[in-house]
Design a protein around this motif. Structure first.
Motif, PDB file in Angstrom:
ATOM      1  N   VAL A 179      -7.127  10.887   3.416  1.00 39.18           N
ATOM      2  CA  VAL A 179      -6.328  10.525   4.465  1.00 39.18           C
ATOM      3  C   VAL A 179      -5.125   9.665   3.647  1.00 39.18           C
ATOM      4  N   GLY A 180      -3.746  10.064   4.030  1.00 38.89           N
ATOM      5  CA  GLY A 180      -2.806   8.967   3.232  1.00 38.89           C
ATOM      6  C   GLY A 180      -1.587   8.871   4.118  1.00 38.89           C
ATOM      7  N   LYS A 181      -0.842   8.195   3.504  1.00 40.19           N
ATOM      8  CA  LYS A 181       0.520   7.745   4.142  1.00 40.19           C
ATOM      9  C   LYS A 181       1.586   7.926   2.976  1.00 40.19           C
ATOM     10  N   VAL A 182       2.810   8.463   3.383  1.00 31.89           N
ATOM     11  CA  VAL A 182       4.083   8.339   2.490  1.00 31.89           C
ATOM     12  C   VAL A 182       4.886   7.314   2.987  1.00 31.89           C
ATOM     13  N   LYS A 183       5.520   6.199   2.248  1.00 31.12           N
ATOM     14  CA  LYS A 183       6.354   5.458   2.754  1.00 31.12           C
ATOM     15  C   LYS A 183       7.343   5.065   1.501  1.00 31.12           C
ATOM     16  N   LYS A 184       8.613   5.639   1.955  1.00 31.01           N
ATOM     17  CA  LYS A 184       9.630   5.392   0.997  1.00 31.01           C
ATOM     18  C   LYS A 184       9.366   6.349  -0.267  1.00 31.01           C
ATOM     19  N   ASP A 185       9.242   5.807  -1.639  1.00 31.05           N
ATOM     20  CA  ASP A 185       9.029   6.404  -2.744  1.00 31.05           C
ATOM     21  C   ASP A 185       7.308   6.176  -3.000  1.00 31.05           C
ATOM     22  N   GLN A 186       6.491   5.825  -2.156  1.00 34.81           N
ATOM     23  CA  GLN A 186       5.143   5.554  -2.520  1.00 34.81           C
ATOM     24  C   GLN A 186       4.417   6.379  -1.668  1.00 34.81           C
ATOM     25  N   VAL A 187       3.256   6.937  -2.411  1.00 34.86           N
ATOM     26  CA  VAL A 187       2.012   7.651  -1.606  1.00 34.86           C
ATOM     27  C   VAL A 187       0.969   6.908  -1.939  1.00 34.86           C
ATOM     28  N   ARG A 188       0.193   6.613  -0.720  1.00 39.32           N
ATOM     29  CA  ARG A 188      -1.147   5.920  -0.857  1.00 39.32           C
ATOM     30  C   ARG A 188      -2.203   6.796  -0.021  1.00 39.32           C
ATOM     31  N   PHE A 189      -3.515   6.807  -0.551  1.00 40.86           N
ATOM     32  CA  PHE A 189      -4.500   7.762   0.175  1.00 40.86           C
ATOM     33  C   PHE A 189      -5.702   7.325  -0.392  1.00 40.86           C
ATOM     34  N   ARG A 190      -6.742   7.448   0.481  1.00 42.74           N
ATOM     35  CA  ARG A 190      -8.212   7.384   0.209  1.00 42.74           C
ATOM     36  C   ARG A 190      -8.923   8.544   0.345  1.00 42.74           C
ATOM     37  N   ASN A 191      -9.927   8.414  -0.713  1.00 42.68           N
ATOM     38  CA  ASN A 191     -10.856   9.842  -0.578  1.00 42.68           C
ATOM     39  C   ASN A 191     -12.009   9.491   0.348  1.00 42.68           C
TER      40      ASN A 191
ATOM     41  N   ASN B 294       2.001  10.568   7.529  1.00 40.32           N
ATOM     42  CA  ASN B 294       0.662  10.481   7.501  1.00 40.32           C
ATOM     43  C   ASN B 294       0.417  11.825   7.264  1.00 40.32           C
ATOM     44  N   PHE B 295      -0.663  11.748   6.501  1.00 42.00           N
ATOM     45  CA  PHE B 295      -1.102  13.359   5.966  1.00 42.00           C
ATOM     46  C   PHE B 295      -2.588  13.322   6.009  1.00 42.00           C
ATOM     47  N   LEU B 296      -3.214  14.424   6.071  1.00 40.78           N
ATOM     48  CA  LEU B 296      -4.587  14.719   5.979  1.00 40.78           C
ATOM     49  C   LEU B 296      -4.857  16.024   5.057  1.00 40.78           C
ATOM     50  N   GLY B 297      -5.968  16.044   4.346  1.00 39.58           N
ATOM     51  CA  GLY B 297      -6.261  17.188   3.708  1.00 39.58           C
ATOM     52  C   GLY B 297      -7.820  17.037   2.986  1.00 39.58           C
ATOM     53  N   LYS B 298      -7.678  18.004   1.844  1.00 37.87           N
ATOM     54  CA  LYS B 298      -8.939  17.931   1.158  1.00 37.87           C
ATOM     55  C   LYS B 298      -8.686  17.664  -0.364  1.00 37.87           C
ATOM     56  N   VAL B 299      -9.455  17.024  -1.076  1.00 34.87           N
ATOM     57  CA  VAL B 299      -9.491  16.758  -2.443  1.00 34.87           C
ATOM     58  C   VAL B 299     -10.806  17.201  -3.351  1.00 34.87           C
ATOM     59  N   ASN B 300     -10.434  17.762  -4.381  1.00 35.27           N
ATOM     60  CA  ASN B 300     -11.305  18.182  -5.352  1.00 35.27           C
ATOM     61  C   ASN B 300     -11.114  17.633  -6.526  1.00 35.27           C
TER      62      ASN B 300
END
Length: 74
Positions: free
Chosen positions: A59-71, A38-44
């Protein structure tokens, strides 16, 4: 995973994409924390490619070879 990442997004609907006037919108994400996939950060977004001026939280999640996030806009 912590650090600066660049990418782009585009709409699946071609009519929306044409209305936006850009093929894709570039963005930069700064990942500030990463734990258990799981990750947190800023997006521009890049305003020059149709993006928003505001900084958003991501806010996002890395699972195997996929990265999913929402702004989450501030």
């Amino acid at each position: 995973m912590i650090g600066n990442w660049k990418g782009y997004y585009k709409f699946d609907n071609e009519k929306i994409q044409e209305a936006m006037g850009f093929e894709k919108t570039n963005f930069t994400i700064v990942i500030e924390s990463f734990e258990n996939g799981n990750f947190l950060g800023k997006v521009n977004d890049d305003v020059a490619t149709g993006g928003m001026k505001e900084t958003g939280n991501v806010v996002g999640k890395v699972k195997k070879d996929q990265v999913r996030f929402r702004n989450l806009c501030l």
